[in-house]
Design an enzyme around this catalytic site. Sequence first.
Site, PDB file in Angstrom:
ATOM      1  N   ASN A   9       0.873  -1.182   0.000  1.00  0.00           N
ATOM      2  CA  ASN A   9       0.000   0.000   0.000  1.00  0.00           C
ATOM      3  C   ASN A   9       0.908   1.230   0.000  1.00  0.00           C
ATOM      4  O   ASN A   9       1.530   1.532   1.014  1.00  0.00           O
ATOM      5  CB  ASN A   9      -0.884  -0.041   1.258  1.00  0.00           C
ATOM      6  CG  ASN A   9      -1.716   1.213   1.426  1.00  0.00           C
ATOM      7  OD1 ASN A   9      -1.772   2.065   0.528  1.00  0.00           O
ATOM      8  ND2 ASN A   9      -2.371   1.348   2.573  1.00  0.00           N
ATOM      9  N   TRP A  10       0.961   1.894  -1.129  1.00  0.00           N
ATOM     10  CA  TRP A  10       1.851   3.067  -1.238  1.00  0.00           C
ATOM     11  C   TRP A  10       1.278   4.305  -0.569  1.00  0.00           C
ATOM     12  O   TRP A  10       1.951   5.311  -0.433  1.00  0.00           O
ATOM     13  CB  TRP A  10       2.145   3.367  -2.723  1.00  0.00           C
ATOM     14  CG  TRP A  10       3.199   2.495  -3.322  1.00  0.00           C
ATOM     15  CD1 TRP A  10       3.692   1.329  -2.819  1.00  0.00           C
ATOM     16  CD2 TRP A  10       3.919   2.731  -4.548  1.00  0.00           C
ATOM     17  NE1 TRP A  10       4.663   0.819  -3.645  1.00  0.00           N
ATOM     18  CE2 TRP A  10       4.816   1.661  -4.716  1.00  0.00           C
ATOM     19  CE3 TRP A  10       3.866   3.727  -5.524  1.00  0.00           C
ATOM     20  CZ2 TRP A  10       5.671   1.560  -5.819  1.00  0.00           C
ATOM     21  CZ3 TRP A  10       4.712   3.636  -6.625  1.00  0.00           C
ATOM     22  CH2 TRP A  10       5.613   2.562  -6.759  1.00  0.00           C
ATOM     23  N   LYS A  11       0.014   4.256  -0.195  1.00  0.00           N
ATOM     24  CA  LYS A  11      -0.653   5.422   0.413  1.00  0.00           C
ATOM     25  C   LYS A  11      -0.479   6.642  -0.502  1.00  0.00           C
ATOM     26  O   LYS A  11      -0.422   6.481  -1.720  1.00  0.00           O
ATOM     27  CB  LYS A  11      -0.133   5.639   1.832  1.00  0.00           C
ATOM     28  CG  LYS A  11      -0.195   4.337   2.663  1.00  0.00           C
ATOM     29  CD  LYS A  11       0.056   4.511   4.114  1.00  0.00           C
ATOM     30  CE  LYS A  11      -0.108   3.170   4.829  1.00  0.00           C
ATOM     31  NZ  LYS A  11       0.067   3.259   6.267  1.00  0.00           N
ATOM     32  N   HIS A  93      -9.337   1.138   5.351  1.00  0.00           N
ATOM     33  CA  HIS A  93      -8.054   1.335   6.031  1.00  0.00           C
ATOM     34  C   HIS A  93      -8.273   2.296   7.197  1.00  0.00           C
ATOM     35  O   HIS A  93      -9.088   3.207   7.103  1.00  0.00           O
ATOM     36  CB  HIS A  93      -7.026   1.904   5.036  1.00  0.00           C
ATOM     37  CG  HIS A  93      -5.636   1.866   5.586  1.00  0.00           C
ATOM     38  ND1 HIS A  93      -5.191   2.767   6.513  1.00  0.00           N
ATOM     39  CD2 HIS A  93      -4.604   1.028   5.340  1.00  0.00           C
ATOM     40  CE1 HIS A  93      -3.931   2.482   6.820  1.00  0.00           C
ATOM     41  NE2 HIS A  93      -3.552   1.417   6.123  1.00  0.00           N
ATOM     42  N   GLU A  95      -6.651   4.717   8.146  1.00  0.00           N
ATOM     43  CA  GLU A  95      -6.420   6.121   7.782  1.00  0.00           C
ATOM     44  C   GLU A  95      -7.654   6.720   7.105  1.00  0.00           C
ATOM     45  O   GLU A  95      -7.846   7.935   7.131  1.00  0.00           O
ATOM     46  CB  GLU A  95      -5.171   6.215   6.886  1.00  0.00           C
ATOM     47  CG  GLU A  95      -3.906   5.973   7.703  1.00  0.00           C
ATOM     48  CD  GLU A  95      -2.736   5.423   6.929  1.00  0.00           C
ATOM     49  OE1 GLU A  95      -2.748   5.441   5.686  1.00  0.00           O
ATOM     50  OE2 GLU A  95      -1.787   4.946   7.585  1.00  0.00           O
ATOM     51  N   GLU A 163      -4.855  -4.877  10.797  1.00  0.00           N
ATOM     52  CA  GLU A 163      -3.867  -3.803  10.910  1.00  0.00           C
ATOM     53  C   GLU A 163      -4.092  -3.026  12.206  1.00  0.00           C
ATOM     54  O   GLU A 163      -4.925  -2.100  12.250  1.00  0.00           O
ATOM     55  CB  GLU A 163      -3.986  -2.833   9.727  1.00  0.00           C
ATOM     56  CG  GLU A 163      -3.698  -3.463   8.386  1.00  0.00           C
ATOM     57  CD  GLU A 163      -3.112  -2.447   7.397  1.00  0.00           C
ATOM     58  OE1 GLU A 163      -2.111  -2.774   6.765  1.00  0.00           O
ATOM     59  OE2 GLU A 163      -3.655  -1.339   7.291  1.00  0.00           O
ATOM     60  N   GLY A 169       3.114   2.293  10.707  1.00  0.00           N
ATOM     61  CA  GLY A 169       4.108   3.354  10.577  1.00  0.00           C
ATOM     62  C   GLY A 169       4.887   3.654  11.844  1.00  0.00           C
ATOM     63  O   GLY A 169       5.611   4.645  11.911  1.00  0.00           O
ATOM     64  N   SER A 209       3.909  -2.141  10.169  1.00  0.00           N
ATOM     65  CA  SER A 209       5.357  -2.213  10.400  1.00  0.00           C
ATOM     66  C   SER A 209       5.980  -3.548   9.989  1.00  0.00           C
ATOM     67  O   SER A 209       6.923  -4.015  10.636  1.00  0.00           O
ATOM     68  CB  SER A 209       5.704  -1.885  11.859  1.00  0.00           C
ATOM     69  OG  SER A 209       5.369  -0.531  12.133  1.00  0.00           O
ATOM     70  N   GLY A 230       3.049  -1.172   4.175  1.00  0.00           N
ATOM     71  CA  GLY A 230       3.048   0.248   3.836  1.00  0.00           C
ATOM     72  C   GLY A 230       4.444   0.707   3.439  1.00  0.00           C
ATOM     73  O   GLY A 230       4.902   0.475   2.321  1.00  0.00           O
ATOM     74  N   GLY A 231       5.119   1.345   4.363  1.00  0.00           N
ATOM     75  CA  GLY A 231       6.418   1.977   4.085  1.00  0.00           C
ATOM     76  C   GLY A 231       7.401   1.097   3.334  1.00  0.00           C
ATOM     77  O   GLY A 231       8.050   1.558   2.374  1.00  0.00           O
TER      78      GLY A 231
END
Length: 249
Positions: A9-11, A93, A95, A163, A169, A209, A230-231
Site C-alpha cells: 500500500n503506497w498510500k 483502512h 487512515e 492492521e 508506521g 510495520s 506500507g512503508g
Amino acid sequence: MRRKLAAGNWKMNGLLGDLAQLDQLAKAPLPPQIDTLICPPATLIHPAIAQTRGSALAIGAQDCHAQSAGAFTGDISALQLRDLGASAAILGHSERREGHGESDQLVAAKAHAAQAAGLCAIICLGETLAQRQAGDTLQVIGAQFAGSVPATLDPALLVLAYEPVWAIGSGLIPTLPQIAEVHSALRTALEARFGAEAAHTVRLLYGGSVKPDNAAEVFGVADVDGALVGGASLNAQDFSAIVQALAAA
Ligand code: 13P
C-alpha cells in the site's frame, strides 16, 4: 490451500518517476507460488498497469466509491478502477476510517461495489492502542467485522487485513501470540459468516510495520496468509525481501 498474498500500500506516496520501483519488482522473478500486489495512489494506477503488463505483479487501488457512477466530485468508482485493469481495492483502512470518518456500513457498501465490479475487496480491521490496553481488541475487531463484512459479500473476492492502528508506521508490531489470537478470531468469524469451506478460502493478511527483518517470523504465525505492507513497499528491494520471505514460509 490458500495462495499467500504480499500486498503493498503506497498510500499518498509516489510520483511518475517512482514507477521505476515497479520495474525492478516486476522484472525480478516473482515467486509463482504466491500472489503479489501493489496498490499505488490513484494517479499511478494506469501507468503502473501499463508498465507491469505481462508480469505477475497485480495492481490495485486504495479505495473506491460505493456507487458505480454519478455526481461524486473527486471520487473514483470500482467500475472505473476495473476499467483500468486494477484487480483489487483496499477498503476501510484505518487512515480512511479515522481521516475520512468512514463507518463500517460505508466500508461494507464499498466492498459490495468493489466485488460487483470484479475487484477483490481487501477489508482492513484493527484496534487502537487505547483499545488494546483496555483489553478490548477482540471485541473491537468483532464489531468491525460484524459491520464491514456482511454475509452478502462473495468470499471468493474477499481478503481481510488485520492492521492494529498503533502498529502502522510506528515500527511497533504486536507479539506473535497477539497476531495469532486476532487471526484465529477472524477465521472463526468467517466460518460463522460464510460456512467453514468458504471461510477457509479467505486470506488473512497482517499489516503494520512489516519489514524485511520481521517478515519471516510474522509469516510463521498460524492463519497469517500474507501481509499488507506500507512503508517497506515503497522500496523494491525491501518489498522483494518480504515477498521472498512469504514465498519461503
Ligand atoms: P506500514 O507498513 O508503513 O506500517 O503501514 C502499514 C499499512 O498501513 C498498510 O496498509
